[in-house]
Design an enzyme around this catalytic site. Sequence first.
Site, short mmCIF file in Angstrom:
data_model
loop_
_atom_site.label_atom_id
_atom_site.label_comp_id
_atom_site.label_asym_id
_atom_site.label_seq_id
_atom_site.Cartn_x
_atom_site.Cartn_y
_atom_site.Cartn_z
N VAL A 139 3.29 -3.86 -1.65
CA VAL A 139 2.78 -2.76 -0.83
C VAL A 139 1.44 -2.41 -1.48
CG1 VAL A 139 3.14 -0.41 0.01
CG2 VAL A 139 5.09 -1.97 -0.21
N PRO A 140 0.33 -2.90 -0.89
CA PRO A 140 -0.94 -3.05 -1.59
C PRO A 140 -1.77 -1.77 -1.79
CG PRO A 140 -1.18 -3.73 0.67
CD PRO A 140 0.27 -3.39 0.49
N CYS A 141 -1.29 -0.86 -2.64
CA CYS A 141 -2.03 0.37 -2.89
C CYS A 141 -3.38 0.09 -3.56
CB CYS A 141 -1.19 1.37 -3.68
SG CYS A 141 -0.49 0.73 -5.20
N HIS A 142 -3.55 -1.09 -4.12
CA HIS A 142 -4.85 -1.45 -4.70
C HIS A 142 -5.93 -1.57 -3.62
CE1 HIS A 142 -2.88 -5.30 -3.73
NE2 HIS A 142 -4.09 -5.77 -3.51
N ARG A 143 -5.54 -1.66 -2.37
CA ARG A 143 -6.50 -1.78 -1.26
C ARG A 143 -7.01 -0.43 -0.77
NH1 ARG A 143 -2.83 -6.15 1.92
NH2 ARG A 143 -3.00 -7.81 0.37
#
Length: 175
Positions: A138-142
């Site tokens: 779940v790409p919170c880095h994006r």
Amino acid sequence: MGKLVWTVRETAIGPLLVMATGEGLVHVGFRADPPAAQRSVASVGRRLGTEPVEDGRALAAAAEQLDGYFAGSRTRFELPLDWSLVTGFNRRVLRELATGVPFGSVVGYQDLARRVGEPDAARAVGTAMGANPIPVVVPCHRVIESDGGIGGFGGGLEIKRALLALEGVLPAPLF
């Protein structure tokens, strides 16, 4: 709750703790050296009310997809997710992030707030990112700041930069 399995996977950004229930992937933890992994395993087990069992074979699909992501051959995770460690607004935000922000793209905190129908909740989106129990997948880095700044990241900014570089959003770190 049923079975809770875990393993530690070596990756390009260091060891990741990967945990799953019968529902799906429930937790990914950064910097999973043995003491940190044991603390996280115990904590997630307590939160879910079950005894975790180390079982890398049960997590083979997750391991394979993570390996593909870090090798640059996978741009999408196709794993069932267990959202039981997150509720309410945070769950809504993370589900939107998981389905609506593809590999190689970024979204601002404010835009993500708008997408879930809460246009004044940009700060709350930041809180949801910090509460993400399944980072990378779940790409919170994006999620970045509206002015293009990188923003914060629970795994540390060097890991956020490395993930964004892997996805072609930032140049690769020099060292």
